[in-house]
Motif scaffolding. Structure first.
Motif, PDB file in Angstrom:
ATOM      1  N   ARG A  85     -67.794   3.681  70.206  1.00  0.00           N
ATOM      2  CA  ARG A  85     -67.880   2.529  69.284  1.00  0.00           C
ATOM      3  C   ARG A  85     -66.769   1.854  69.425  1.00  0.00           C
ATOM      4  O   ARG A  85     -65.691   1.940  69.452  1.00  0.00           O
ATOM      5  CB  ARG A  85     -67.850   3.227  67.812  1.00  0.00           C
ATOM      6  N   SER A  86     -67.250   0.337  69.113  1.00  0.00           N
ATOM      7  CA  SER A  86     -66.048  -0.572  69.173  1.00  0.00           C
ATOM      8  C   SER A  86     -64.882  -0.450  68.344  1.00  0.00           C
ATOM      9  O   SER A  86     -64.917   0.086  67.215  1.00  0.00           O
ATOM     10  CB  SER A  86     -66.431  -1.921  68.905  1.00  0.00           C
ATOM     11  N   TYR A  87     -63.593  -0.617  68.853  1.00  0.00           N
ATOM     12  CA  TYR A  87     -62.140  -0.357  68.115  1.00  0.00           C
ATOM     13  C   TYR A  87     -62.389   1.019  67.639  1.00  0.00           C
ATOM     14  O   TYR A  87     -61.844   1.317  66.610  1.00  0.00           O
ATOM     15  CB  TYR A  87     -62.117  -1.140  66.893  1.00  0.00           C
ATOM     16  N   SER A  88     -62.630   2.196  68.513  1.00  0.00           N
ATOM     17  CA  SER A  88     -62.374   3.434  68.109  1.00  0.00           C
ATOM     18  C   SER A  88     -61.415   3.910  69.182  1.00  0.00           C
ATOM     19  O   SER A  88     -60.295   3.897  68.512  1.00  0.00           O
ATOM     20  CB  SER A  88     -63.770   4.455  68.414  1.00  0.00           C
ATOM     21  N   VAL A  89     -61.663   4.171  70.482  1.00  0.00           N
ATOM     22  CA  VAL A  89     -60.522   4.536  71.155  1.00  0.00           C
ATOM     23  C   VAL A  89     -59.567   3.574  71.511  1.00  0.00           C
ATOM     24  O   VAL A  89     -58.248   3.661  71.688  1.00  0.00           O
ATOM     25  CB  VAL A  89     -61.114   4.872  72.607  1.00  0.00           C
ATOM     26  N   LEU A  90     -60.005   2.346  71.707  1.00  0.00           N
ATOM     27  CA  LEU A  90     -59.222   1.152  71.780  1.00  0.00           C
ATOM     28  C   LEU A  90     -58.057   0.956  70.660  1.00  0.00           C
ATOM     29  O   LEU A  90     -56.941   0.237  70.828  1.00  0.00           O
ATOM     30  CB  LEU A  90     -60.122  -0.092  71.784  1.00  0.00           C
ATOM     31  N   ALA A  91     -58.456   1.407  69.520  1.00  0.00           N
ATOM     32  CA  ALA A  91     -57.481   1.267  68.331  1.00  0.00           C
ATOM     33  C   ALA A  91     -56.058   2.112  68.639  1.00  0.00           C
ATOM     34  O   ALA A  91     -54.896   1.711  68.240  1.00  0.00           O
ATOM     35  CB  ALA A  91     -58.134   2.155  67.166  1.00  0.00           C
ATOM     36  N   GLU A  92     -55.988   3.203  69.702  1.00  0.00           N
ATOM     37  CA  GLU A  92     -54.864   3.859  69.955  1.00  0.00           C
ATOM     38  C   GLU A  92     -54.007   2.782  70.942  1.00  0.00           C
ATOM     39  O   GLU A  92     -52.757   3.051  70.969  1.00  0.00           O
ATOM     40  CB  GLU A  92     -55.234   4.866  70.770  1.00  0.00           C
ATOM     41  N   ILE A  93     -54.535   1.803  71.543  1.00  0.00           N
ATOM     42  CA  ILE A  93     -53.654   0.964  72.256  1.00  0.00           C
ATOM     43  C   ILE A  93     -53.954  -0.429  72.103  1.00  0.00           C
ATOM     44  O   ILE A  93     -53.266  -1.546  72.743  1.00  0.00           O
ATOM     45  CB  ILE A  93     -54.178   1.355  73.728  1.00  0.00           C
ATOM     46  N   TYR A  94     -54.641  -0.883  70.846  1.00  0.00           N
ATOM     47  CA  TYR A  94     -54.592  -2.146  70.533  1.00  0.00           C
ATOM     48  C   TYR A  94     -53.502  -3.024  70.352  1.00  0.00           C
ATOM     49  O   TYR A  94     -53.390  -4.039  70.817  1.00  0.00           O
ATOM     50  CB  TYR A  94     -55.553  -2.229  69.094  1.00  0.00           C
ATOM     51  N   ASP A  95     -52.377  -2.574  69.841  1.00  0.00           N
ATOM     52  CA  ASP A  95     -51.126  -3.095  69.658  1.00  0.00           C
ATOM     53  C   ASP A  95     -50.643  -3.791  71.156  1.00  0.00           C
ATOM     54  O   ASP A  95     -50.010  -4.586  71.228  1.00  0.00           O
ATOM     55  CB  ASP A  95     -50.277  -2.647  68.964  1.00  0.00           C
ATOM     56  N   ALA A  96     -50.765  -2.696  72.062  1.00  0.00           N
ATOM     57  CA  ALA A  96     -50.289  -2.839  73.267  1.00  0.00           C
ATOM     58  C   ALA A  96     -51.205  -4.142  74.080  1.00  0.00           C
ATOM     59  O   ALA A  96     -50.793  -4.828  74.662  1.00  0.00           O
ATOM     60  CB  ALA A  96     -50.118  -1.807  74.128  1.00  0.00           C
TER      61      ALA A  96
ATOM     62  N   LYS B  88     -54.349   3.390  61.742  1.00  0.00           N
ATOM     63  CA  LYS B  88     -53.283   2.622  62.504  1.00  0.00           C
ATOM     64  C   LYS B  88     -52.581   1.977  61.453  1.00  0.00           C
ATOM     65  O   LYS B  88     -51.074   1.761  61.427  1.00  0.00           O
ATOM     66  CB  LYS B  88     -53.597   2.164  63.826  1.00  0.00           C
ATOM     67  N   ALA B  89     -53.427   1.087  60.828  1.00  0.00           N
ATOM     68  CA  ALA B  89     -52.720  -0.009  59.726  1.00  0.00           C
ATOM     69  C   ALA B  89     -51.971   0.763  58.619  1.00  0.00           C
ATOM     70  O   ALA B  89     -50.929   0.386  58.288  1.00  0.00           O
ATOM     71  CB  ALA B  89     -53.613  -0.812  59.145  1.00  0.00           C
ATOM     72  N   LYS B  90     -52.397   1.907  57.984  1.00  0.00           N
ATOM     73  CA  LYS B  90     -52.056   2.667  57.227  1.00  0.00           C
ATOM     74  C   LYS B  90     -50.611   3.330  57.626  1.00  0.00           C
ATOM     75  O   LYS B  90     -49.667   3.570  56.892  1.00  0.00           O
ATOM     76  CB  LYS B  90     -52.866   3.773  56.792  1.00  0.00           C
ATOM     77  N   GLU B  91     -50.743   3.891  58.920  1.00  0.00           N
ATOM     78  CA  GLU B  91     -49.163   4.482  59.681  1.00  0.00           C
ATOM     79  C   GLU B  91     -48.111   3.327  59.496  1.00  0.00           C
ATOM     80  O   GLU B  91     -47.058   3.639  59.210  1.00  0.00           O
ATOM     81  CB  GLU B  91     -49.739   4.892  61.058  1.00  0.00           C
ATOM     82  N   LYS B  92     -48.646   2.230  59.904  1.00  0.00           N
ATOM     83  CA  LYS B  92     -47.684   1.006  60.092  1.00  0.00           C
ATOM     84  C   LYS B  92     -47.159   0.648  58.597  1.00  0.00           C
ATOM     85  O   LYS B  92     -45.964   0.400  58.743  1.00  0.00           O
ATOM     86  CB  LYS B  92     -48.299  -0.336  60.781  1.00  0.00           C
ATOM     87  N   ALA B  93     -48.073   0.839  57.716  1.00  0.00           N
ATOM     88  CA  ALA B  93     -47.715   0.189  56.244  1.00  0.00           C
ATOM     89  C   ALA B  93     -46.484   1.505  55.880  1.00  0.00           C
ATOM     90  O   ALA B  93     -45.530   0.996  55.051  1.00  0.00           O
ATOM     91  CB  ALA B  93     -48.751   0.200  55.605  1.00  0.00           C
ATOM     92  N   ARG B  94     -47.077   2.622  56.113  1.00  0.00           N
ATOM     93  CA  ARG B  94     -46.191   3.618  55.700  1.00  0.00           C
ATOM     94  C   ARG B  94     -44.685   3.536  56.226  1.00  0.00           C
ATOM     95  O   ARG B  94     -43.815   3.618  55.406  1.00  0.00           O
ATOM     96  CB  ARG B  94     -46.767   5.019  55.998  1.00  0.00           C
ATOM     97  N   LEU B  95     -44.595   3.244  57.407  1.00  0.00           N
ATOM     98  CA  LEU B  95     -43.262   2.856  58.008  1.00  0.00           C
ATOM     99  C   LEU B  95     -42.588   1.753  57.591  1.00  0.00           C
ATOM    100  O   LEU B  95     -41.374   1.728  57.675  1.00  0.00           O
ATOM    101  CB  LEU B  95     -43.630   3.029  59.654  1.00  0.00           C
ATOM    102  N   ALA B  96     -43.381   0.692  57.171  1.00  0.00           N
ATOM    103  CA  ALA B  96     -42.568  -0.468  56.695  1.00  0.00           C
ATOM    104  C   ALA B  96     -42.497  -0.527  55.122  1.00  0.00           C
ATOM    105  O   ALA B  96     -41.978  -1.409  54.674  1.00  0.00           O
ATOM    106  CB  ALA B  96     -43.564  -1.476  57.127  1.00  0.00           C
ATOM    107  N   ASP B  97     -42.796   0.843  54.586  1.00  0.00           N
ATOM    108  CA  ASP B  97     -42.691   0.900  53.113  1.00  0.00           C
ATOM    109  C   ASP B  97     -43.444  -0.189  52.466  1.00  0.00           C
ATOM    110  O   ASP B  97     -43.031  -0.768  51.574  1.00  0.00           O
ATOM    111  CB  ASP B  97     -41.301   1.136  52.611  1.00  0.00           C
ATOM    112  N   SER B  98     -44.715  -0.748  52.857  1.00  0.00           N
ATOM    113  CA  SER B  98     -45.464  -1.674  52.468  1.00  0.00           C
ATOM    114  C   SER B  98     -46.547  -1.527  51.298  1.00  0.00           C
ATOM    115  O   SER B  98     -46.687  -0.387  51.339  1.00  0.00           O
ATOM    116  CB  SER B  98     -46.358  -2.285  53.515  1.00  0.00           C
ATOM    117  N   ASP B  99     -46.545  -2.394  50.549  1.00  0.00           N
ATOM    118  CA  ASP B  99     -47.609  -2.181  49.348  1.00  0.00           C
ATOM    119  C   ASP B  99     -48.933  -2.943  49.624  1.00  0.00           C
ATOM    120  O   ASP B  99     -49.781  -3.000  48.826  1.00  0.00           O
ATOM    121  CB  ASP B  99     -47.184  -2.865  48.027  1.00  0.00           C
ATOM    122  N   VAL B 100     -49.345  -3.057  50.995  1.00  0.00           N
ATOM    123  CA  VAL B 100     -50.646  -3.742  51.226  1.00  0.00           C
ATOM    124  C   VAL B 100     -51.629  -2.369  51.008  1.00  0.00           C
ATOM    125  O   VAL B 100     -51.546  -1.380  51.768  1.00  0.00           O
ATOM    126  CB  VAL B 100     -50.672  -4.098  52.874  1.00  0.00           C
ATOM    127  N   GLU B 101     -52.562  -2.960  50.604  1.00  0.00           N
ATOM    128  CA  GLU B 101     -53.832  -1.899  50.273  1.00  0.00           C
ATOM    129  C   GLU B 101     -54.871  -2.122  51.661  1.00  0.00           C
ATOM    130  O   GLU B 101     -55.293  -3.114  51.867  1.00  0.00           O
ATOM    131  CB  GLU B 101     -54.712  -2.172  49.117  1.00  0.00           C
TER     132      GLU B 101
END
Length: 261
Positions: A12-23, A85-98
């Protein structure tokens, strides 16, 4: 990694690719893109505070928009792996984005927004006018009176240019993943295809190398294709901009940014 010669099961699109998408997207200037979207929103709805991002991917734009310190951001994507992945980044950034896993053809949110935006040619993943119209209707239902919808799409000229540097791209990510991208464009059908063959290296000698394939098909549009669809929607077209400029789109535009109210 050499170009693959064996058939691999499609994922499925953006399943495995999610792991390397930012790179894979490392060369995209998200800060400049954020500044542009901010400028467009301020120009056409300077009172906007509550903002919805559709097809947010791993959340880079949403988090960047939040850093402006002006918006309350909600962001959605169809891929649960991208949202994770987005939630992981938000947690590290102490973000309030939902962040929410949502299909933008069936938005299920209880709040409404002053503005919605969708970038990086996500519209091109819709292959017919009916789906594009449904997207517009869904967004309209989740905007406050006077709200705006900002999105972009890429043109045939962009695809013809892009395959020169996207095709046969390969790289290794975090010494664990290796990917090879092939990129092609069917000018007659106006379909741009990006195929990612991904290898995940084993953690130990007893494990096997895992292989994955994702195919991404985008329908490529012109302004003449999109304008009649907007005319059928509840929206009014305010501007069609050339790429990341505040100048009118034209026949040589590679990317067109639409602003609707």
């Amino acid at each position: 990694m050499n170009s693959p010669t064996t058939n691999r099961p499609l994922h499925r699109s953006y399943s495995v690719l999610a792991e390397i998408y930012d790179a894979v997207m490392k060369d995209v200037d998200y800060e400049a893109w954020t500044d542009y979207i901010d400028e467009v929103i301020m120009m056409h709805h300077h009172e906007a505070r509550d903002v919805l991002e559709l097809a947010c991917g791993t959340g880079t734009m949403a988090l960047s928009m939040e850093e402006i310190g002006y918006y309350n951001i909600t962001a959605t994507d169809l891929s649960p792996e991208m949202i994770r992945k987005a939630k992981e980044k938000a947690r590290l950034a102490d973000s309030d984005v939902e962040f929410h896993t949502q299909d933008f053809l069936n938005i299920e949110l209880t709040k409404t927004f002053d503005a919605a935006f969708m970038v990086f040619d996500s519209l091109n993943y819709l292959h017919n006018a009916e789906d594009i119209l449904q997207l517009h209707e869904q967004v309209y239902q989740h905007l406050n009176p006077g709200g705006i919808f900002v999105y972009d799409f890429t043109t045939p000229r962009n695809s013809k240019k892009a395959i020169r540097y996207l095709n046969d791209e390969q790289d290794t990510v975090n010494q664990m993943y290796t990917y090879h991208r092939t990129s092609s464009y069917d000018d007659e059908k106006r379909i741009h295809t990006n195929t990612f063959d991904i290898e995940k290296r084993p953690h130990s000698r007893s494990d096997f190398t895992e292989t994955f394939r994702e195919e991404h098909h985008q329908k490529i549009y012109t302004l003449k294709d999109i304008t009649p669809i907007i005319e059928q929607s509840p929206f009014q077209l305010l501007k069609a901009y050339d790429g990341f400029e505040l100048k009118p789109a034209h026949k040589r535009s590679l990317r067109i940014t639409m602003v609707l109210r």
